[in-house]
Design an enzyme around this catalytic site. Sequence first.
Site, PDB file in Angstrom:
ATOM      1  CD  GLU A 128      -2.763  -1.387   0.114  1.00  0.00           C
ATOM      2  OE1 GLU A 128      -2.976  -0.381  -0.601  1.00  0.00           O
ATOM      3  OE2 GLU A 128      -3.271  -2.489  -0.125  1.00  0.00           O
ATOM      4  CB  CYS A 133      -1.258   7.178   1.547  1.00  0.00           C
ATOM      5  SG  CYS A 133      -2.669   6.219   2.125  1.00  0.00           S
TER       6      CYS A 133
END
Length: 468
Positions: A216, A250
């Site tokens: 991720e 993110c």
Amino acid sequence: MSDVTPAELRRILDRQRAAFLHAGPPDLKQRRTHLRCLKAEILKRRTDIVRALKADFGQRSERESAIVELIPLVRSINYMIVHLGHWMKPERRHVSAYFQCGSAWIIRQPVGVVGIIAPWNYPVSLALVPLATAIAAGNRAILKPSEFTPATSALIEEIARAVFAPEQVSVVTGGGEVGAAFSALPFDHILFTGSTAVGKKVAEAAARNLTPVTLELGGKSPVVIEPGFSMQRVADRVAFGKLTNAGQTCIAPDYVLVHEGDKDAFAAAYEAAVKKLHPGGYVGSADYTAILNTHHYERLSGLIRDAEEHGAQVIRMGSDSTASHVLSPVLILNAQPDMAVMQEEIFGPLLPVLTYRTRDEAIAFINARPRPLALYYFGDNRAERDRLLKRTISGNVTINGTLMHYVQDDLPFGGVGDSGIGAYHGKEGFVALTHARGVYRQGRFNAATLLQPPFGKLTDVLTNLILR
């Protein structure tokens, strides 16, 4: 809490693997019990968690910590508890007409020991959601939280010890050397959350052991605004997405693509939206988060200086504090692709604005860059929206909003290309951390015996029949 050595890491892994092989996969009741105990300990330590986060960041909103760390975490655990029984059921599969006396199915088998490497920006949820997923999937896990959030990492270790035996879950600490040794261990799966640069190193180390990875990562997530769309609606939601955790997210909106005729309207609306979110300012605010450390504060300050030096119009929306690493929101108008702020993931409260003339121009701009972790589209024109979605590739998408795809428990979360490999959350997390074991039960009659030696005319007839 002291750094673990490579030898100790290997002993922990060996102990967990031996325990996994001895005990076998836990049943549904055991997994649900473990998840409920983890949730109970998290809620019991709620105050400790927000205080540890504040200690690590220096200034972090306690309410925001509860909203962005604890709510998604607890909801995710609840979702797994409810749906786990369905996920664990064997899945019937089709058997061809020639084998109708037999049957086929898939069972989801735990892979064994999962290595989890967590980041510093959301050090609680991005450590414990993967951990809960590994437990739901029937695995054991070794978790390495970030060395940049020591107070939170120590608390996570306490939580794990209170809930799990060390042969089921262990927490290890350390810096880059420990991270490298961790990635090189022969885990059965590694789940890493962090930067693309470090993710490549993790994948390289894991490949030596043929260890599957879920990465991720991040990237520059664009916001595309349809011409003439309500700038107030856009600005309110982009400001929320950009300023949550001071942009250290993110999937934060990284830059805006707005029609050249709407640039000024967006800039004015964004300034108003930012002031509405933080009317009292930023330094010392109970609702605003500081940049984690001096390194990142100076990096972001350097991006602002570079943009100014290259002709951008920089609009600062408040005062800063170098001592406490508080950086107020910054709008960067007339941003250009060659500026440093457009070359790397920002991870802070800076928002570059670029303009486009045609939709094809906006699409081409996105496609000329690495695939982002998220894409945001604001507009009511369904045809144009669908065209953008078909012509671009990203991790996930939120339409007319920001961040909200992350908290949909039934959606997978993951990137593509430079923004990640694989996905987790909900069922997809369970699938990622289990092996789909196909099983075929041969019936009393086996059609394949008709295609065994000695061959003859019947063999030819059946072969020709099958090959129609």
